[in-house]
Design a protein around this motif. Structure first.
Motif, PDB file in Angstrom:
ATOM      1  N   ALA A 136       1.026  -1.066   0.048  1.00 36.64           N
ATOM      2  CA  ALA A 136      -0.086   0.005  -0.204  1.00 36.64           C
ATOM      3  C   ALA A 136       0.397   1.231  -0.041  1.00 36.64           C
ATOM      4  O   ALA A 136       0.568   2.324  -1.148  1.00 36.64           O
ATOM      5  CB  ALA A 136      -1.147  -0.073   0.960  1.00 36.64           C
ATOM      6  N   ALA A 137       1.791   1.453   0.811  1.00 37.83           N
ATOM      7  CA  ALA A 137       2.175   1.781   0.505  1.00 37.83           C
ATOM      8  C   ALA A 137       3.438   2.577  -0.667  1.00 37.83           C
ATOM      9  O   ALA A 137       3.598   3.774  -1.257  1.00 37.83           O
ATOM     10  CB  ALA A 137       3.400   2.244   1.422  1.00 37.83           C
TER      11      ALA A 137
ATOM     12  N   VAL B 127      -0.842   2.034 -12.231  1.00 34.82           N
ATOM     13  CA  VAL B 127      -0.323   1.695 -11.326  1.00 34.82           C
ATOM     14  C   VAL B 127      -0.247   0.272 -11.120  1.00 34.82           C
ATOM     15  O   VAL B 127       0.685  -0.670 -10.504  1.00 34.82           O
ATOM     16  CB  VAL B 127      -1.042   2.575  -9.671  1.00 34.82           C
ATOM     17  CG1 VAL B 127      -0.767   1.855  -8.524  1.00 34.82           C
ATOM     18  CG2 VAL B 127      -0.716   4.084 -10.067  1.00 34.82           C
ATOM     19  N   VAL B 128      -1.369  -0.887 -11.599  1.00 28.81           N
ATOM     20  CA  VAL B 128      -0.760  -2.228 -11.774  1.00 28.81           C
ATOM     21  C   VAL B 128       0.524  -2.434 -12.334  1.00 28.81           C
ATOM     22  O   VAL B 128       0.753  -3.359 -12.103  1.00 28.81           O
ATOM     23  CB  VAL B 128      -2.526  -2.414 -12.443  1.00 28.81           C
ATOM     24  CG1 VAL B 128      -1.721  -4.270 -13.022  1.00 28.81           C
ATOM     25  CG2 VAL B 128      -2.869  -2.649 -11.395  1.00 28.81           C
TER      26      VAL B 128
ATOM     27  N   PRO C  38       0.396 -12.874  -8.661  1.00 26.93           N
ATOM     28  CA  PRO C  38      -0.211 -12.605  -9.857  1.00 26.93           C
ATOM     29  C   PRO C  38      -1.089 -11.653  -9.838  1.00 26.93           C
ATOM     30  O   PRO C  38      -1.314 -10.513  -9.173  1.00 26.93           O
ATOM     31  CB  PRO C  38      -0.930 -13.930  -9.289  1.00 26.93           C
ATOM     32  CG  PRO C  38      -1.094 -14.577  -7.654  1.00 26.93           C
ATOM     33  CD  PRO C  38       0.216 -13.708  -7.752  1.00 26.93           C
ATOM     34  N   GLU C  39      -1.423 -11.870 -11.112  1.00 25.70           N
ATOM     35  CA  GLU C  39      -2.157  -9.686 -12.108  1.00 25.70           C
ATOM     36  C   GLU C  39      -3.376  -9.668 -10.855  1.00 25.70           C
ATOM     37  O   GLU C  39      -3.451  -8.025 -10.940  1.00 25.70           O
ATOM     38  CB  GLU C  39      -1.738  -9.964 -13.663  1.00 25.70           C
ATOM     39  CG  GLU C  39      -2.200  -8.365 -13.574  1.00 25.70           C
ATOM     40  CD  GLU C  39      -2.221  -8.693 -15.170  1.00 25.70           C
ATOM     41  OE1 GLU C  39      -3.138  -7.499 -15.483  1.00 25.70           O
ATOM     42  OE2 GLU C  39      -2.021  -9.407 -16.257  1.00 25.70           O
TER      43      GLU C  39
ATOM     44  N   ASN D  61      -6.329  -6.552  -8.321  1.00 29.31           N
ATOM     45  CA  ASN D  61      -7.847  -6.342  -6.883  1.00 29.31           C
ATOM     46  C   ASN D  61      -7.141  -4.817  -5.998  1.00 29.31           C
ATOM     47  O   ASN D  61      -7.283  -4.470  -5.394  1.00 29.31           O
ATOM     48  CB  ASN D  61      -8.064  -7.353  -6.245  1.00 29.31           C
ATOM     49  CG  ASN D  61      -8.950  -8.752  -7.218  1.00 29.31           C
ATOM     50  OD1 ASN D  61      -9.775  -7.495  -8.208  1.00 29.31           O
ATOM     51  ND2 ASN D  61      -8.321  -9.764  -6.649  1.00 29.31           N
ATOM     52  N   ALA D  62      -5.905  -5.083  -5.223  1.00 28.06           N
ATOM     53  CA  ALA D  62      -4.809  -4.491  -4.294  1.00 28.06           C
ATOM     54  C   ALA D  62      -5.068  -3.054  -4.948  1.00 28.06           C
ATOM     55  O   ALA D  62      -5.649  -2.231  -4.230  1.00 28.06           O
ATOM     56  CB  ALA D  62      -3.719  -5.058  -4.062  1.00 28.06           C
ATOM     57  N   VAL D  63      -4.709  -3.048  -6.057  1.00 31.19           N
ATOM     58  CA  VAL D  63      -5.126  -1.372  -6.638  1.00 31.19           C
ATOM     59  C   VAL D  63      -5.931  -0.383  -6.728  1.00 31.19           C
ATOM     60  O   VAL D  63      -6.241   0.487  -6.289  1.00 31.19           O
ATOM     61  CB  VAL D  63      -4.804  -1.167  -7.852  1.00 31.19           C
ATOM     62  CG1 VAL D  63      -4.448   0.559  -8.167  1.00 31.19           C
ATOM     63  CG2 VAL D  63      -2.580  -1.819  -7.655  1.00 31.19           C
TER      64      VAL D  63
END
Length: 97
Positions: free
Chosen positions: A44-45, A60-61, A71-72, A77-79
């Protein structure tokens, strides 16, 4: 015409590394999160630092994929979660072109 949404961290929040841990601190007294300090993980940072310049989620991905071995779909999902939550908290601002 395709609408392109770019996001950028608002200037009234800063990311600091304190004693090996990251902390997001509001620096504007008018912020809704005046008394809050958020502690993002390393991913996240990194996403935060990437959004210091206006970027799309897809851009950003790609940067996160270059930095982390995951995995992409997990990265996407995180982004996306970062964007959704940061917009809710008014940490990110949206720039539409």
């Amino acid at each position: 015409m395709e609408i392109i949404k770019r996001y950028c961290i608002k200037p009234n929040f800063v990311l600091r590394r304190i004693a090996g841990e990251y902390a997001i601190v509001p620096v504007d007294v008018e912020s809704e999160l005046t008394n809050a300090v958020m502690q993002p993980n390393e991913t996240a940072a990194f996403i935060w630092q990437t959004f210091q310049q206006p970027m799309t989620e897809a851009e950003v991905v790609e940067k996160v994929k270059q930095e982390f071995d995951a995995p992409e779909e997990v990265i996407q999902n995180a982004v996306h979660r970062f964007v959704v939550e940061s917009l809710k908290l008014r940490i990110l601002e949206e720039e539409i072109k």
